[in-house]
Enzyme design. Structure first.
Site, PDB file in Angstrom:
ATOM      1  N   ILE A  35      10.498 -32.269 -13.926  1.00  0.00           N
ATOM      2  CA  ILE A  35      11.578 -31.747 -14.287  1.00  0.00           C
ATOM      3  C   ILE A  35      12.533 -31.484 -13.039  1.00  0.00           C
ATOM      4  O   ILE A  35      13.777 -31.276 -12.982  1.00  0.00           O
ATOM      5  CB  ILE A  35      11.524 -30.553 -14.978  1.00  0.00           C
ATOM      6  CG1 ILE A  35      12.805 -30.002 -15.932  1.00  0.00           C
ATOM      7  CG2 ILE A  35      10.988 -29.191 -14.301  1.00  0.00           C
ATOM      8  CD1 ILE A  35      12.715 -29.035 -16.971  1.00  0.00           C
ATOM      9  N   ASN A  96      -1.975 -30.145  -6.146  1.00  0.00           N
ATOM     10  CA  ASN A  96      -1.745 -29.028  -5.460  1.00  0.00           C
ATOM     11  C   ASN A  96      -2.943 -27.911  -5.972  1.00  0.00           C
ATOM     12  O   ASN A  96      -2.890 -28.028  -7.399  1.00  0.00           O
ATOM     13  CB  ASN A  96      -0.329 -28.349  -5.617  1.00  0.00           C
ATOM     14  CG  ASN A  96       0.630 -29.123  -4.855  1.00  0.00           C
ATOM     15  OD1 ASN A  96       0.222 -29.592  -3.869  1.00  0.00           O
ATOM     16  ND2 ASN A  96       1.890 -29.069  -5.404  1.00  0.00           N
ATOM     17  N   GLY A 102       0.396 -24.110  -3.370  1.00  0.00           N
ATOM     18  CA  GLY A 102       1.557 -23.975  -4.247  1.00  0.00           C
ATOM     19  C   GLY A 102       1.468 -24.320  -5.523  1.00  0.00           C
ATOM     20  O   GLY A 102       2.432 -24.783  -6.311  1.00  0.00           O
ATOM     21  N   GLN A 103       0.171 -24.499  -6.015  1.00  0.00           N
ATOM     22  CA  GLN A 103       0.175 -24.730  -7.632  1.00  0.00           C
ATOM     23  C   GLN A 103       0.729 -23.790  -8.493  1.00  0.00           C
ATOM     24  O   GLN A 103       0.467 -22.444  -8.334  1.00  0.00           O
ATOM     25  CB  GLN A 103      -1.509 -24.882  -7.924  1.00  0.00           C
ATOM     26  CG  GLN A 103      -1.820 -25.088  -9.273  1.00  0.00           C
ATOM     27  CD  GLN A 103      -3.344 -25.387  -9.846  1.00  0.00           C
ATOM     28  OE1 GLN A 103      -4.099 -25.143  -8.777  1.00  0.00           O
ATOM     29  NE2 GLN A 103      -3.281 -25.969 -10.723  1.00  0.00           N
ATOM     30  N   HIS A 109      -3.012 -31.518 -12.481  1.00  0.00           N
ATOM     31  CA  HIS A 109      -2.031 -32.507 -12.681  1.00  0.00           C
ATOM     32  C   HIS A 109      -1.871 -33.084 -11.335  1.00  0.00           C
ATOM     33  O   HIS A 109      -1.881 -32.511 -10.159  1.00  0.00           O
ATOM     34  CB  HIS A 109      -0.665 -32.153 -12.972  1.00  0.00           C
ATOM     35  CG  HIS A 109      -0.064 -30.897 -12.147  1.00  0.00           C
ATOM     36  ND1 HIS A 109      -0.641 -29.526 -12.511  1.00  0.00           N
ATOM     37  CD2 HIS A 109       0.624 -30.842 -11.248  1.00  0.00           C
ATOM     38  CE1 HIS A 109      -0.095 -28.791 -11.718  1.00  0.00           C
ATOM     39  NE2 HIS A 109       0.615 -29.601 -10.985  1.00  0.00           N
ATOM     40  N   LEU A 110      -1.649 -34.671 -11.429  1.00  0.00           N
ATOM     41  CA  LEU A 110      -1.230 -35.297 -10.137  1.00  0.00           C
ATOM     42  C   LEU A 110       0.121 -35.542 -10.148  1.00  0.00           C
ATOM     43  O   LEU A 110       0.498 -36.119 -11.007  1.00  0.00           O
ATOM     44  CB  LEU A 110      -2.334 -36.691 -10.231  1.00  0.00           C
ATOM     45  CG  LEU A 110      -3.918 -36.685 -10.287  1.00  0.00           C
ATOM     46  CD1 LEU A 110      -4.449 -37.858 -10.223  1.00  0.00           C
ATOM     47  CD2 LEU A 110      -4.340 -35.653  -9.169  1.00  0.00           C
TER      48      LEU A 110
HETATM   49  P1  5GP Z   1       2.737 -27.635  -8.791  1.00  0.00           P
HETATM   50  O1  5GP Z   1       3.639 -26.651  -8.252  1.00  0.00           O
HETATM   51  O2  5GP Z   1       1.782 -26.674 -10.051  1.00  0.00           O
HETATM   52  O3  5GP Z   1       1.801 -28.589  -8.157  1.00  0.00           O
HETATM   53  O4  5GP Z   1       3.432 -28.656  -9.852  1.00  0.00           O
HETATM   54  C1  5GP Z   1       4.065 -28.133 -11.264  1.00  0.00           C
HETATM   55  C2  5GP Z   1       5.245 -29.226 -11.313  1.00  0.00           C
HETATM   56  O5  5GP Z   1       5.585 -28.997 -12.690  1.00  0.00           O
HETATM   57  C3  5GP Z   1       6.342 -28.922 -10.605  1.00  0.00           C
HETATM   58  O6  5GP Z   1       6.505 -29.939  -9.671  1.00  0.00           O
HETATM   59  C4  5GP Z   1       7.333 -28.450 -11.595  1.00  0.00           C
HETATM   60  O7  5GP Z   1       8.796 -29.176 -11.201  1.00  0.00           O
HETATM   61  C5  5GP Z   1       6.985 -29.130 -12.886  1.00  0.00           C
HETATM   62  N1  5GP Z   1       7.488 -28.476 -14.065  1.00  0.00           N
HETATM   63  C6  5GP Z   1       7.551 -27.289 -14.379  1.00  0.00           C
HETATM   64  N2  5GP Z   1       8.102 -27.024 -15.485  1.00  0.00           N
HETATM   65  C7  5GP Z   1       8.307 -28.185 -16.091  1.00  0.00           C
HETATM   66  C8  5GP Z   1       8.849 -28.731 -17.357  1.00  0.00           C
HETATM   67  O8  5GP Z   1       8.848 -27.799 -18.346  1.00  0.00           O
HETATM   68  N3  5GP Z   1       8.840 -30.005 -17.735  1.00  0.00           N
HETATM   69  C9  5GP Z   1       8.392 -30.882 -16.622  1.00  0.00           C
HETATM   70  N4  5GP Z   1       8.641 -32.100 -16.739  1.00  0.00           N
HETATM   71  N5  5GP Z   1       8.047 -30.694 -15.099  1.00  0.00           N
HETATM   72  C10 5GP Z   1       7.769 -29.101 -14.994  1.00  0.00           C
END
Ligand code: 5GP
Ligand code: ZN
Length: 123
Positions: A35, A96, A102-103, A109-110
């Protein structure tokens, strides 16, 4: 088999409660656009089963872990980031894991990133 979590954003996407922008789907994996994209291509690839981290997934299901990595590569091919013959122009896969990395979503997820030059090391 890990149960879906009601409070988990990505489990809710798998359940169809929140429709993601899907780019690729298999029986056990789902890939959809981030997103808040950090590159021209920024796709998240998840197992449909809930596992909080890469380590949790790898411990519980090595086959699914391998399938997730293969799915990330398939997305890169589909997005034109590499060809079948050459790793060009190229892409990056990121998982992450934990607070220092920063997870923010605790369903493994990759990130598949590409379409521009990517600096190294990451910030
Ligand atoms: P992390 O920070 O855990 O590695 O990545 C989480 C990712 O999920 C972030 O890049 C963030 O932009 C994405 N994300 C968070 N909320 C949503 C959502 O509602 N839809 C989508 N498609 N991505 C999301
Ligand atoms: Zn989940």
């Amino acid at each position: 088999m890990s149960e879906p979590r009601n409070e988990c954003l990505f489990c809710r996407m798998v359940a169809g409660e929140i429709p993601p922008d899907v780019v690729r789907e298999t029986d056990r994996t789902l890939a959809f656009r981030d997103i808040n994209p950090q590159a021209p291509t920024h796709v998240l690839v998840i197992p449909k089963e809930h596992h909080a981290t890469l380590g949790a997934l790898a411990g519980a299901d090595p086959e699914l872990t391998a399938e997730l990595v293969a799915a990330a590569h398939a997305v890169a091919v589909q997005e034109g980031l590499v060809t079948a013959d050459a790793p060009e122009p190229g892409y990056r896969v990121v998982a992450n894991t934990g607070p220092q990395a920063g997870q923010t979503v605790h369903h493994v997820h990759l990130h598949v990133l590409g379409g521009r030059g990517l600096g190294w090391p990451p910030g």
